[in-house]
Design an enzyme around this catalytic site. Structure first.
Site, PDB file in Angstrom:
ATOM      1  N   ARG A 247       0.819  -1.235   0.000  1.00 28.61           N
ATOM      2  CA  ARG A 247       0.000   0.000   0.000  1.00 28.61           C
ATOM      3  C   ARG A 247       0.843   1.272   0.000  1.00 28.61           C
ATOM      4  NH1 ARG A 247      -3.055  -2.860   4.004  1.00 28.61           N
ATOM      5  NH2 ARG A 247      -4.706  -4.039   2.997  1.00 28.61           N
TER       6      ARG A 247
ATOM      7  N   LYS B  35       1.865  11.441 -10.500  1.00 26.72           N
ATOM      8  CA  LYS B  35       0.903  10.605 -11.240  1.00 26.72           C
ATOM      9  C   LYS B  35       1.637   9.353 -11.669  1.00 26.72           C
ATOM     10  CE  LYS B  35      -2.728  13.346 -13.461  1.00 26.72           C
ATOM     11  NZ  LYS B  35      -3.299  13.840 -14.725  1.00 26.72           N
TER      12      LYS B  35
ATOM     13  N   GLU C 183       5.952  18.135 -24.571  1.00 27.03           N
ATOM     14  CA  GLU C 183       5.516  18.534 -23.219  1.00 27.03           C
ATOM     15  C   GLU C 183       6.142  19.884 -22.839  1.00 27.03           C
ATOM     16  OE1 GLU C 183       3.123  16.929 -21.883  1.00 27.03           O
ATOM     17  OE2 GLU C 183       3.416  14.744 -21.840  1.00 27.03           O
TER      18      GLU C 183
ATOM     19  N   LYS D 260       5.488  22.664 -14.094  1.00 27.85           N
ATOM     20  CA  LYS D 260       4.854  21.459 -13.532  1.00 27.85           C
ATOM     21  C   LYS D 260       4.845  21.514 -12.004  1.00 27.85           C
ATOM     22  CE  LYS D 260       3.615  16.906 -13.765  1.00 27.85           C
ATOM     23  NZ  LYS D 260       3.369  15.725 -14.533  1.00 27.85           N
TER      24      LYS D 260
ATOM     25  N   GLU E  39      -5.455  16.699  -8.754  1.00 27.56           N
ATOM     26  CA  GLU E  39      -6.203  17.118  -9.941  1.00 27.56           C
ATOM     27  C   GLU E  39      -7.671  17.404  -9.635  1.00 27.56           C
ATOM     28  OE1 GLU E  39      -5.780  15.923 -14.626  1.00 27.56           O
ATOM     29  OE2 GLU E  39      -5.884  14.299 -13.180  1.00 27.56           O
TER      30      GLU E  39
ATOM     31  N   ARG F 151      -4.782  21.347 -11.813  1.00 24.53           N
ATOM     32  CA  ARG F 151      -3.866  20.391 -12.452  1.00 24.53           C
ATOM     33  C   ARG F 151      -4.354  19.958 -13.833  1.00 24.53           C
ATOM     34  NH1 ARG F 151      -0.244  15.547  -9.868  1.00 24.53           N
ATOM     35  NH2 ARG F 151       0.690  14.946 -11.852  1.00 24.53           N
TER      36      ARG F 151
ATOM     37  N   ASN G 115      -3.103  18.689 -18.796  1.00 28.09           N
ATOM     38  CA  ASN G 115      -3.652  17.718 -19.737  1.00 28.09           C
ATOM     39  C   ASN G 115      -3.908  18.357 -21.109  1.00 28.09           C
ATOM     40  OD1 ASN G 115      -5.773  15.039 -19.910  1.00 28.09           O
ATOM     41  ND2 ASN G 115      -4.112  14.995 -18.420  1.00 28.09           N
TER      42      ASN G 115
ATOM     43  N   HIS H 166      -3.981  16.381 -24.359  1.00 31.94           N
ATOM     44  CA  HIS H 166      -3.939  14.952 -24.019  1.00 31.94           C
ATOM     45  C   HIS H 166      -5.249  14.219 -24.281  1.00 31.94           C
ATOM     46  CE1 HIS H 166      -0.148  16.047 -22.268  1.00 31.94           C
ATOM     47  NE2 HIS H 166       0.081  14.807 -21.862  1.00 31.94           N
TER      48      HIS H 166
ATOM     49  N   HIS I  92      -4.159  11.007 -26.025  1.00 30.47           N
ATOM     50  CA  HIS I  92      -4.278   9.663 -25.437  1.00 30.47           C
ATOM     51  C   HIS I  92      -5.130   8.747 -26.313  1.00 30.47           C
ATOM     52  CE1 HIS I  92      -3.194  10.738 -20.960  1.00 30.47           C
ATOM     53  NE2 HIS I  92      -2.139  10.582 -21.733  1.00 30.47           N
TER      54      HIS I  92
ATOM     55  N   HIS J 240       4.442   9.143 -26.827  1.00 30.32           N
ATOM     56  CA  HIS J 240       3.448  10.010 -26.180  1.00 30.32           C
ATOM     57  C   HIS J 240       3.498  11.442 -26.740  1.00 30.32           C
ATOM     58  CE1 HIS J 240       0.999  11.519 -22.853  1.00 30.32           C
ATOM     59  NE2 HIS J 240       1.950  12.377 -22.531  1.00 30.32           N
TER      60      HIS J 240
HETATM   61  N1  LIG Z   1       3.145  10.635 -14.841  1.00 28.75           N
HETATM   62  C1  LIG Z   1       3.059  11.736 -15.553  1.00 28.75           C
HETATM   63  O1  LIG Z   1       2.748  12.815 -15.058  1.00 28.75           O
HETATM   64  C2  LIG Z   1       3.419  11.681 -17.014  1.00 28.75           C
HETATM   65  C3  LIG Z   1       3.650  12.859 -17.696  1.00 28.75           C
HETATM   66  C4  LIG Z   1       3.988  12.797 -19.036  1.00 28.75           C
HETATM   67  C5  LIG Z   1       4.124  11.559 -19.654  1.00 28.75           C
HETATM   68  N2  LIG Z   1       3.931  10.434 -18.935  1.00 28.75           N
HETATM   69  C6  LIG Z   1       4.119   9.125 -19.554  1.00 28.75           C
HETATM   70  O2  LIG Z   1       5.491   9.031 -19.938  1.00 28.75           O
HETATM   71  C7  LIG Z   1       5.597   8.078 -20.986  1.00 28.75           C
HETATM   72  C8  LIG Z   1       6.493   8.592 -22.077  1.00 28.75           C
HETATM   73  O3  LIG Z   1       7.776   8.790 -21.552  1.00 28.75           O
HETATM   74  P1  LIG Z   1       9.066   8.952 -22.493  1.00 28.75           P
HETATM   75  O4  LIG Z   1       8.766   9.878 -23.583  1.00 28.75           O
HETATM   76  O5  LIG Z   1      10.186   9.225 -21.594  1.00 28.75           O
HETATM   77  O6  LIG Z   1       9.168   7.555 -23.196  1.00 28.75           O
HETATM   78  P2  LIG Z   1       9.687   6.113 -22.723  1.00 28.75           P
HETATM   79  O7  LIG Z   1       9.766   5.960 -21.285  1.00 28.75           O
HETATM   80  O8  LIG Z   1       8.818   5.170 -23.489  1.00 28.75           O
HETATM   81  O9  LIG Z   1      11.184   6.092 -23.302  1.00 28.75           O
HETATM   82  C9  LIG Z   1      11.409   6.086 -24.690  1.00 28.75           C
HETATM   83  C10 LIG Z   1      12.465   5.042 -25.067  1.00 28.75           C
HETATM   84  O10 LIG Z   1      13.754   5.516 -24.713  1.00 28.75           O
HETATM   85  C11 LIG Z   1      14.450   4.541 -23.926  1.00 28.75           C
HETATM   86  N3  LIG Z   1      15.328   5.330 -23.084  1.00 28.75           N
HETATM   87  C12 LIG Z   1      15.029   5.974 -21.931  1.00 28.75           C
HETATM   88  N4  LIG Z   1      16.070   6.715 -21.549  1.00 28.75           N
HETATM   89  C13 LIG Z   1      17.050   6.543 -22.448  1.00 28.75           C
HETATM   90  C14 LIG Z   1      18.355   7.078 -22.594  1.00 28.75           C
HETATM   91  N5  LIG Z   1      18.840   7.980 -21.746  1.00 28.75           N
HETATM   92  N6  LIG Z   1      19.102   6.662 -23.655  1.00 28.75           N
HETATM   93  C15 LIG Z   1      18.588   5.786 -24.558  1.00 28.75           C
HETATM   94  N7  LIG Z   1      17.345   5.267 -24.487  1.00 28.75           N
HETATM   95  C16 LIG Z   1      16.577   5.653 -23.441  1.00 28.75           C
HETATM   96  C17 LIG Z   1      13.337   3.788 -23.256  1.00 28.75           C
HETATM   97  O11 LIG Z   1      13.752   2.510 -22.825  1.00 28.75           O
HETATM   98  C18 LIG Z   1      12.296   3.713 -24.372  1.00 28.75           C
HETATM   99  O12 LIG Z   1      12.586   2.673 -25.258  1.00 28.75           O
HETATM  100  C19 LIG Z   1       4.178   7.798 -21.449  1.00 28.75           C
HETATM  101  O13 LIG Z   1       3.755   6.559 -20.963  1.00 28.75           O
HETATM  102  C20 LIG Z   1       3.382   8.905 -20.825  1.00 28.75           C
HETATM  103  O14 LIG Z   1       2.043   8.516 -20.592  1.00 28.75           O
HETATM  104  C21 LIG Z   1       3.567  10.475 -17.631  1.00 28.75           C
HETATM  105  O1  LIG Z   2       0.670  15.615 -14.583  1.00 27.53           O
HETATM  106  C1  LIG Z   2      -0.425  15.751 -15.120  1.00 27.53           C
HETATM  107  O2  LIG Z   2      -1.434  15.983 -14.475  1.00 27.53           O
HETATM  108  C2  LIG Z   2      -0.562  15.639 -16.584  1.00 27.53           C
HETATM  109  O3  LIG Z   2      -1.660  15.635 -17.112  1.00 27.53           O
HETATM  110  C3  LIG Z   2       0.711  15.533 -17.353  1.00 27.53           C
HETATM  111  C4  LIG Z   2       0.583  14.784 -18.663  1.00 27.53           C
HETATM  112  O4  LIG Z   2       1.630  15.242 -19.495  1.00 27.53           O
HETATM  113  C5  LIG Z   2       0.775  13.281 -18.515  1.00 27.53           C
HETATM  114  O5  LIG Z   2       0.829  12.692 -19.784  1.00 27.53           O
HETATM  115  C6  LIG Z   2      -0.183  12.552 -17.615  1.00 27.53           C
HETATM  116  O6  LIG Z   2       0.244  11.225 -17.411  1.00 27.53           O
HETATM  117  C7  LIG Z   2      -1.567  12.454 -18.156  1.00 27.53           C
HETATM  118  O7  LIG Z   2      -2.397  12.127 -17.121  1.00 27.53           O
HETATM  119  P1  LIG Z   2      -3.805  11.415 -17.276  1.00 27.53           P
HETATM  120  O8  LIG Z   2      -4.402  11.614 -15.935  1.00 27.53           O
HETATM  121  O9  LIG Z   2      -4.560  12.102 -18.369  1.00 27.53           O
HETATM  122  O10 LIG Z   2      -3.545  10.005 -17.604  1.00 27.53           O
HETATM  123 ZN   LIG Z   3       1.804  13.988 -21.198  1.00 30.26          ZN
END
Ligand SMILES: NC(=O)c1ccc[n+]([C@@H]2O[C@H](COP(=O)([O-])OP(=O)(O)OC[C@H]3O[C@@H](n4cnc5c(N)ncnc54)[C@H](O)[C@@H]3O)[C@@H](O)[C@H]2O)c1
Ligand SMILES: O=C(O)C(=O)C[C@@H](O)[C@H](O)[C@H](O)COP(=O)(O)O
Ligand SMILES: [Zn+2]
Length: 363
Positions: free
Chosen positions: A124, A146, A188, A230, A240, A244, A248, A251, A255, A267
């Protein structure tokens, strides 16, 4: 920016949340033990692409006396599944991972989303540290808590708000990032520019080619400014309940495109098209001026991000958008701009306006 002393951005610390820092600089791994604290075990979750980095980190932590395990994840979105989370839970169980132990997620946003989700769900909730290695993960995914995984029905549909104990953005890790992944992160950064900090847009427009590489003249500033945007937003509204939602921007459609492409697209590429759509929606809803709407296309295109998607996919995309997390009942909700850096919620737009906005991005 001097890379000797890291920049520190504080996140949270308001409304009962624990504060943490995002460090931006080089050679930051020396900060890890301080963040790990008195844990006995550390699990390093890393993608296949960073196998050597993950193992080096595990060895380093083992050398410092921690019981360290490395857990290798698939690259990119393939990591964000219930099966991969279950694989991690099994590994943690076999390691005897307790509530005082710590997870370290080293990788892109997919890795940090999964690592954070495993940390949120194991016992948890255990502490976790993000070591983002892509532009996108540094400026967005690793900050704000998130965490989550995708399902066949949609992006990030299962997850939890579970902020990290710290975020270490080592700019040197960007040197190995393929250019497509680098550019995906710019979407982003550009989003942060449109919703809050237009200086970001000015810097990219001054030198779009430079913006595409880690050696660009404004790399550190672009990353730092986006993290500031951010950090301010998530510090004010972690879960959110209002503000927050502006993060999005782009998105809702983005998405839906990712799901339509079975999560094989990056993404940022999907969000780029989603932002052009949102700009057209804002324009057609009578809120956004032509110049700012057109600026979306020019700045995104200048760095090589896509602007259009298949016209025949609209009915499917519209269906998927109905389960977007901003939807309430049957009400579709979008973030649009009332002007540059003035994001607002647009609720229940006329279906004809939605279709017209999509026509502007359809191939
Ligand atoms: N939690 C949040 O608030 C939030 C915000 C924005 C995006 N996201 C999520 O983030 C993800 C996208 O992240 P991303 O764009 O970093 O893509 P990713 O994590 O898919 O990475 C892209 C590729 O690069 C590789 N990689 C990573 N670092 C590397 C490095 N330094 N050198 C070489 N290869 C490397 C990875 O293994 C992968 O194959 C999505 O799933 C999206 O939904 C989440
Ligand atoms: O941090 C947030 O809040 C965002 O919406 C950032 C986005 O760039 C990110 O892709 C996030 O994962 C999207 O959230 P979701 O709640 O729509 O899945
Ligand atoms: Zn995003």
């Amino acid at each position: 920016m001097s890379t000797d002393t890291p920049i520190r951005v504080q996140v949270g610390g308001t409304a009962g949340t624990d504060p943490y820092e995002v460090l931006i600089g080089r050679q930051l791994l020396g900060e890890l033990p301080g963040l790990i604290g008195r844990a006995k075990r550390v699990a390093v979750l890393h993608p296949e692409a960073l196998a050597a980095t993950g193992e080096a980190l595990r060895e380093d932590l083992a050398g410092q006396g921690y019981e360290a395990v490395a857990i290798q994840l698939p690259n990119a979105e393939e990591a964000k599944t219930a099966e991969v989370a279950a694989y991690c839970w099994k590994a943690l169980g076999q390691t005897g991972f307790t509530r005082s132990d710590v997870i370290v997620g080293v990788g892109g946003g997919a890795t940090t989303d999964l690592a954070g989700f495993v940390a949120a769900t194991w016992l948890r909730g255990v502490r976790w540290i993000a070591v983002p290695t892509t532009v996108l993960a540094m400026v967005d995914a690793a900050v704000g808590g998130k965490t989550g995984i995708n399902t066949a029905e949609g992006k990030n549909l299962v997850g939890a708000f579970h902020p990290p104990a710290g975020v270490l953005c080592d700019l040197a890790s960007l040197d190995s990032l393929p250019v497509n992944d680098y550019v995906s992160g710019l979407a982003e950064i550009i989003k942060a520019g449109f919703i809050s900090d237009p200086v970001i847009l000015d810097l990219i427009e001054q030198d779009p080619a430079g913006a595409r590489t880690p050696e660009g003249p404004h790399t550190a500033e672009l990353i730092e400014r986006s993290i500031q945007v951010k950090a301010e937003v998530v510090s004010a509204d972690l879960k959110e309940s209002g503000l927050r939602e502006i993060l999005n921007y782009g998105h809702t459609l983005g998405h839906a495109i990712e799901k339509n492409e079975r999560y094989n697209w990056r993404h940022g590429a999907a969000v780029s098209i989603g932002m052009v759509f949102a700009a057209e929606l804002g324009r057609l809803a009578g809120r956004l001026d032509d110049a700012t709407a057109d600026r979306h296309r020019s700045v995104l295109e200048s760095v090589g991000l896509p602007l259009t998607y298949r016209g025949d996919q609209w009915p499917k995309l519209l269906e998927t958008m109905k389960v977007d997390k901003k939807s309430r009942g049957d009400l579709l909700r979008f973030i649009v701009l009332d002007g540059l850096a003035k994001p607002v919620v647009l609720e229940g737009p006329d279906p004809a306006v939605l279709a017209a906005a999509y026509a502007e991005v359809s191939q």
